[in-house]
Write an enzyme that holds these catalytic residues in place. Structure first.
Site, mmCIF file in Angstrom:
data_model
loop_
_atom_site.group_PDB
_atom_site.id
_atom_site.type_symbol
_atom_site.label_atom_id
_atom_site.label_comp_id
_atom_site.label_asym_id
_atom_site.label_seq_id
_atom_site.Cartn_x
_atom_site.Cartn_y
_atom_site.Cartn_z
ATOM 1 C CE1 TYR A 56 -45.500 -32.827 1.204
ATOM 2 C CE2 TYR A 56 -44.975 -33.990 3.876
ATOM 3 C CZ TYR A 56 -44.648 -34.056 2.455
ATOM 4 O OH TYR A 56 -44.118 -34.413 1.630
ATOM 5 C CD1 TRP A 211 -40.519 -39.607 -1.667
ATOM 6 C CD2 TRP A 211 -42.675 -40.162 -3.231
ATOM 7 N NE1 TRP A 211 -40.453 -39.384 -3.199
ATOM 8 C CE2 TRP A 211 -41.717 -39.164 -3.344
ATOM 9 C CE3 TRP A 211 -43.485 -39.812 -3.377
ATOM 10 C CZ2 TRP A 211 -41.658 -38.178 -5.375
ATOM 11 C CZ3 TRP A 211 -44.303 -39.614 -4.820
ATOM 12 C CH2 TRP A 211 -43.066 -39.217 -5.374
ATOM 13 N N GLY A 215 -47.317 -47.710 -3.703
ATOM 14 C CA GLY A 215 -47.877 -47.092 -4.655
ATOM 15 C C GLY A 215 -47.872 -48.043 -6.301
ATOM 16 N N GLY A 223 -47.061 -40.727 -11.379
ATOM 17 C CA GLY A 223 -46.753 -41.051 -13.278
ATOM 18 C C GLY A 223 -47.048 -42.230 -14.253
#
Length: 305
Positions: A56, A211, A215, A223
Site C-alpha cells: 500500500y 475488502w 463496491g 472487475g
C-alpha cells in the site's frame, strides 16, 4: 463500537476495520497530512483495528500510520495493527519480472521486517498472506508463519483471498489456528456466500474481513460485470431501502453485509472524516431478513429458488 474476537485469538476488534490503503495518497506532504487526519478521525470514532499491506503506497501508508500514532498519541495497547504480504508487482526487482505471488521464507521475513520498521512497531497483532501463491509449499509456509510467531514479530496469523481448500491445506500444516480470511464481499461479488468461504469461517471460528464492501454501489466493483439493467435494478432497491432506514446507500449495503451470520468485519477505506464516522450508522440498523433477501433478489435479478 461493537467488538468481536478475531478467530481463536485474544484480539478484540471493532466490528468496522479502518483500511489504510489510501492514506498516503500521491505521497505529497498535503496527502500524507490528510491521511493522518483520516486516521485520527477513525481513532476518535472508536475504530481500533487498522489494516495495512506492504504494497500500500509502496510502503508509504505504513509510514503515515506511524506518523499519526506519534503525532496524535494513539495508545498502542488499544490498537490492532494488521499487515499483509505476498504480492510482487511487475518489474520488481528486475525489469521484465512478472506480477506474481511469493510465499517464500525470505520474502515473507523480509516483508514483515520492512513493515515493522515502517510502522515503528515491535510486532504485528495480525499478519495475513495477501493472495494465494500457486507455488506455495504449505509445509514450508506454515513453518515460516511459526517462525514469525516464535520470534515475536507477529502475534497471530491469517490469510487473505484464500479459497476454503487453500485455507484448509495451509491450516493442516500450521500448528496454531489461522484466525482470519480477508476476502472481497459486496453486492457485486457474493462468491463467499456460495463457495463455502463464509461457511468455513462459521465452522472454524475464523474472522472474515471484507475488502471493497461498498463496491457496486459507491463505486464500480473490482472487475465489474453488472449490465446497465443490473445496475438500475439494484439502485432502485438500494434507494428504496436507504430511504426506509434513513441512511445513505453505501451505509445500507454495509448493514446488508453485517447481517451475515459469519460476523463479517467490513473494511472502511474512505479518507473523508465524515464518511469514516457515518459508517458507524450501519451498526445500529435493525436490518430485516426480508430486506436482506429483497436486496439479493435485486442483485440476482430473480428470487431464490
Amino acid at each position: 463500537m461493537e467488538k468481536v474476537t478475531i478467530g481463536k485469538s485474544s484480539l478484540e476488534s471493532t466490528r468496522l476495520v479502518y483500511g489504510c490503503m489510501r492514506i498516503a495518497g500521491d505521497n505529497s506532504p498535503e496527502a500524507r497530512k490528510r491521511g493522518r487526519e483520516a486516521l485520527k478521525a477513525a481513532y476518535d470514532a472508536g475504530y481500533n483495528h487498522f489494516d495495512h499491506a506492504d504494497i500500500y503506497g509502496a510502503g508509504a501508508c505504513e509510514e503515515v500510520f506511524a506518523e499519526a500514532v506519534e503525532e496524535f498519541g494513539f495508545e498502542r495497547e488499544k490498537l490492532i495493527v494488521t499487515s499483509k504480504c505476498g504480492i510482487h508487482f511487475e518489474d520488481s526487482p528486475n525489469a521484465g519480472d512478472p506480477k506474481r505471488y511469493d510465499f517464500s521464507r525470505d520474502h515473507i521475513l523480509r516483508s514483515v521486517e520492512g513493515s515493522l520498521k515502517r510502522l515503528k512497531l515491535d510486532s504485528l497483532d495480525l499478519f495475513l498472506l495477501h493472495r494465494p501463491d500457486y507455488l506455495m509449499d504449505a509445509a514450508a509456509t506454515a513453518a515460516t508463519l511459526q517462525e514469525l510467531v516464535d520470534s515475536g514479530m507477529v502475534r497471530n496469523c491469517g490469510v487473505s483471498n484464500f479459497s476454503p481448500s487453500q485455507f484448509r491445506m495451509l491450516q493442516s500444516f500450521y500448528g496454531q489456528p489461522l484466525v482470519a480470511n480477508q476476502v472481497e464481499i459486496n453486492i457485486h461479488n457474493v462468491d463467499t456466500l456460495k463457495d463455502g468461504t463464509l461457511d468455513q469461517c462459521q465452522e472454524l471460528g475464523v474472522a472474515p474481513m471484507a475488502w471493497c464492501p461498498i463496491g457496486g454501489v459507491a463505486y464500480p466493483a473490482w472487475g465489474n460485470t453488472f449490465s446497465p439493467e443490473d445496475e438500475a435494478r439494484i439502485k432502485k432497491e438500494v434507494d428504496r431501502q436507504a430511504a426506509k432506514y434513513g441512511v445513505e446507500d453505501w451505509v445500507l449495503i454495509l448493514a446488508w453485509i453485517l447481517k451475515l451470520p459469519a460476523r463479517v468485519l467490513p473494511i472502511i477505506g474512505s479518507t473523508t472524516p465524515e464518511r469514516i464516522r457515518a459508517a458507524l450508522q450501519s451498526l445500529d440498523l435493525e436490518y430485516s431478513r426480508e430486506d436482506w433477501y429483497l436486496m439479493l433478489e435485486a442483485r440476482d435479478g430473480n428470487a431464490v429458488p
